[in-house]
Design an enzyme around this catalytic site. Structure first.
Site, PDB file in Angstrom:
ATOM      1  N   LEU A  42     -42.702   7.838 -17.034  1.00 32.92           N
ATOM      2  CA  LEU A  42     -43.709   8.604 -17.775  1.00 32.92           C
ATOM      3  C   LEU A  42     -43.697  10.078 -17.374  1.00 32.92           C
ATOM      4  O   LEU A  42     -43.932  10.953 -18.214  1.00 32.92           O
ATOM      5  CB  LEU A  42     -45.083   7.974 -17.606  1.00 32.92           C
ATOM      6  CG  LEU A  42     -45.201   6.583 -18.255  1.00 32.92           C
ATOM      7  CD1 LEU A  42     -46.541   5.953 -17.949  1.00 32.92           C
ATOM      8  CD2 LEU A  42     -44.961   6.625 -19.739  1.00 32.92           C
TER       9      LEU A  42
ATOM     10  N   VAL B 262     -41.525   2.863 -10.715  1.00 32.31           N
ATOM     11  CA  VAL B 262     -40.607   3.086 -11.828  1.00 32.31           C
ATOM     12  C   VAL B 262     -41.373   3.558 -13.061  1.00 32.31           C
ATOM     13  O   VAL B 262     -40.945   4.484 -13.753  1.00 32.31           O
ATOM     14  CB  VAL B 262     -39.773   1.817 -12.133  1.00 32.31           C
ATOM     15  CG1 VAL B 262     -38.887   2.019 -13.357  1.00 32.31           C
ATOM     16  CG2 VAL B 262     -38.928   1.429 -10.926  1.00 32.31           C
ATOM     17  N   CYS B 263     -42.529   2.966 -13.333  1.00 30.07           N
ATOM     18  CA  CYS B 263     -43.336   3.365 -14.495  1.00 30.07           C
ATOM     19  C   CYS B 263     -43.757   4.830 -14.386  1.00 30.07           C
ATOM     20  O   CYS B 263     -43.642   5.595 -15.355  1.00 30.07           O
ATOM     21  CB  CYS B 263     -44.585   2.490 -14.623  1.00 30.07           C
ATOM     22  SG  CYS B 263     -44.226   0.755 -14.927  1.00 30.07           S
ATOM     23  N   THR B 264     -44.232   5.214 -13.232  1.00 26.65           N
ATOM     24  CA  THR B 264     -44.661   6.592 -13.025  1.00 26.65           C
ATOM     25  C   THR B 264     -43.488   7.542 -13.240  1.00 26.65           C
ATOM     26  O   THR B 264     -43.617   8.572 -13.905  1.00 26.65           O
ATOM     27  CB  THR B 264     -45.274   6.762 -11.623  1.00 26.65           C
ATOM     28  OG1 THR B 264     -46.409   5.886 -11.508  1.00 26.65           O
ATOM     29  CG2 THR B 264     -45.717   8.199 -11.385  1.00 26.65           C
TER      30      THR B 264
END
Length: 152
Positions: free
Chosen positions: A50, A45-47
């Site tokens: 970003l 999810v973070c990738t």
């Protein structure tokens, strides 16, 4: 409890993925800041979040706005992550003292040892004007940031 709208944003000094020190106060009077906390580099999810910001970067890094993304990863991990993903905005390391800035903003999950997904839109005077805090699995909508910035 997360820093609330209308509050003065806590100042901080953190290192980027390139070892440069960044402070929130250096943008005072110059630019609005989108301060984005995310749990960990190299996670799904973070990738995705970003990458979405990378793909719309002119909306978040320009003469009026600066994007600052903060995680509890080491600067060394952040450097590899930025290079791998083509992230050309500051990835700030809140690694040591572990989570100090995340705690100041009320978005540190002590049980998991990382920040939750908190975003703060901070105006040129250092005041929080918009915020959202999501749990670890819940991605944020960057269009909400665009709307919040348009209202400044």
């Amino acid at each position: 409890m997360a820093v609330e709208v209308g509050a003065q944003a806590p100042d901080f000094a953190l290192r980027t993925q390139h070892g440069e020190q960044v402070t929130l106060s250096e943008f005072r009077g110059e630019r609005n800041v989108v301060l984005l906390f995310y749990p960990f580099a190299f996670t799904g999810v973070c990738t995705g979040e970003l990458r979405a910001l990378r793909d719309e970067l002119p909306k978040f890094v320009n003469d009026d706005v600066q994007l600052l993304a903060v995680s509890n990863d080491s600067p060394f991990s952040l450097r590899v992550f930025a290079e791998q993903e083509g992230l050309e905005f500051p990835l700030l390391s809140d690694f040591w003292p572990h989570g100090e800035v995340s705690r100041a903003y009320g978005v540190f999950d002590g049980e998991k040892g990382c920040a939750v997904r908190g975003t703060f839109v901070i105006d040129k005077e250092g005041v929080v004007r918009w915020t959202v805090v999501n749990g670890l699995p819940d991605a944020r909508d960057l269009n909400d940031y665009v709307k919040a910035l348009a209202e400044l």
